[in-house]
Design a protein around this motif. Structure first.
Motif, short mmCIF file in Angstrom:
data_model
loop_
_atom_site.label_atom_id
_atom_site.label_comp_id
_atom_site.label_asym_id
_atom_site.label_seq_id
_atom_site.Cartn_x
_atom_site.Cartn_y
_atom_site.Cartn_z
N SER A 23 -75.50 19.74 26.72
CA SER A 23 -76.66 19.07 26.63
C SER A 23 -77.82 18.88 28.07
O SER A 23 -78.97 19.45 27.66
CB SER A 23 -76.98 17.70 26.11
OG SER A 23 -75.69 17.58 25.35
N ARG A 26 -78.56 23.49 27.09
CA ARG A 26 -79.65 23.28 26.36
C ARG A 26 -80.50 22.73 26.17
O ARG A 26 -81.70 23.62 26.06
CB ARG A 26 -78.94 22.31 25.38
CG ARG A 26 -79.56 23.07 23.67
CD ARG A 26 -79.31 24.50 23.03
NE ARG A 26 -79.51 24.61 21.76
CZ ARG A 26 -80.39 25.16 21.60
NH1 ARG A 26 -81.09 25.62 23.10
NH2 ARG A 26 -81.18 25.32 20.59
N GLU A 30 -84.09 24.94 27.67
CA GLU A 30 -85.60 24.03 26.63
C GLU A 30 -86.59 24.01 26.94
O GLU A 30 -88.02 23.41 26.83
CB GLU A 30 -84.92 23.80 25.00
CG GLU A 30 -84.21 23.79 24.13
CD GLU A 30 -85.14 24.83 23.52
OE1 GLU A 30 -86.05 25.24 22.88
OE2 GLU A 30 -84.51 25.69 22.94
N GLU A 221 -71.18 22.66 22.71
CA GLU A 221 -72.30 22.63 22.12
C GLU A 221 -73.30 22.12 20.51
O GLU A 221 -74.57 22.30 20.60
CB GLU A 221 -72.95 24.38 22.03
CG GLU A 221 -72.00 24.62 23.22
CD GLU A 221 -70.84 24.84 23.87
OE1 GLU A 221 -70.54 25.31 25.36
OE2 GLU A 221 -70.25 24.53 23.28
N ASN A 225 -76.79 20.62 20.20
CA ASN A 225 -78.26 21.15 18.68
C ASN A 225 -78.57 19.58 17.93
O ASN A 225 -80.06 19.63 18.39
CB ASN A 225 -77.19 21.60 17.88
CG ASN A 225 -77.26 23.07 18.63
OD1 ASN A 225 -77.20 23.90 19.92
ND2 ASN A 225 -76.46 23.69 18.09
#
Length: 265
Positions: A23, A26, A30, A221, A225
């Motif tokens: 996380s 990720r 972003e 992963e 998401n």
């Protein structure tokens, strides 16, 4: 091209491995600045994987002083907090109801349930007081939905996390701070490593996750998401929910066999 979390600041606990690490990577990809907490030194490795957008703090997610300190660190660095992901947890073993000890039960509840509450108490208050909204994400488990996916203290703690998310959503009414729980099924993380390692050693990895319709375990992963969705503005009307990410495991009562076009027995 802008990211889903551009300009956001996120705190993530349990970021030394597994779902927390996935996380963190990720979220940073972003556009988020991430402040990462874990008791293990591997949290620094996670930060190194990300680079300048990440800060690592070794801390105990079940200790109020440590939780208050990581919240203060995020404010010191960036001046605001938009996302708090209370992900840290421990398994506590699989001993039965009669074989557990008060010490084990208390230890699991301290990290798995009191820890998320402390994140709500400290990071949630910062977000509520700032008046800009935000997202709180708590890692629960399918073990908190019904029996069969964890030991007694773990299951009880995760059921508490699910209810904590719902209570928090209500208590923060009017602040535009949302709170939701993620309920992972069997996922390859540091906590489940012995299970996956044993299956690999015995050559039976095909049996991992065989009880769910997808017939496999999850990768971190895949949970990251879902966490990203809940953290982002795309989930702006999702609040007080417990979202199972388990390959469909919790969609059914126990059956010995279930095939398309046949009756389960």
């Amino acid at each position: 091209m802008t990211g889903a979390l551009d300009g956001k600041v996120a705190i993530i606990t349990g970021a030394g491995s597994g779902i927390g690490r996935a996380s963190a990577i990720r979220f940073a990809a972003e556009g988020a600045k991430v402040v990462l907490g874990d008791m293990a030194a591997s949290v620094h490795d996670t930060a190194a994987m990300i680079g300048g957008a990440a800060t690592a703090v070794q801390m105990d997610a079940g200790d109020e002083t440590d939780v208050a300190a990581i919240v203060a660190k995020a404010l010191e660095l960036y001046g605001h907090i938009d996302i708090a992901f209370a992900n840290a947890g421990i398994s506590g073993g699989m001993e039965g109801i009669f074989d557990n000890t008060i010490e084990n039960f208390t230890s699991v509840l301290r990290v798995n349930l009191i820890g998320p509450w402390l994140m709500v108490k400290h990071a949630g208050k910062v977000m509520a007081d700032a008046g800009n909204g935000g997202s709180i994400i708590l890692t629960a488990s399918v073990a908190g939905i019904r029996s069969g996916a964890g030991g007694p203290p773990y299951s009880a703690s995760k059921a508490g996390v699910i209810n904590l998310a719902k209570v928090t959503a209500q208590q923060l009414s009017g602040t535009n701070v949302r709170c939701n729980a993620i309920c992972p099924g069997l996922t390859e993380t540091g906590m489940t490593k012995p299970t996956f390692d044993y299956a690999k050693e015995k050559g039976v990895t095909d049996k991992i996750g065989r009880l769910n319709p997808l017939r496999r375990g999850a990768q971190p992963e895949e949970l990251a998401n879902v966490a990203l969705f809940l953290a982002s503005d795309q989930a702006s009307y999702v609040n007080g929910q417990a979202i199972a990410v388990d390959g469909g495991l919790s969609s059914s009562h126990p059956v010995t066999r279930q095939l398309t076009g046949q009756t389960a027995v």
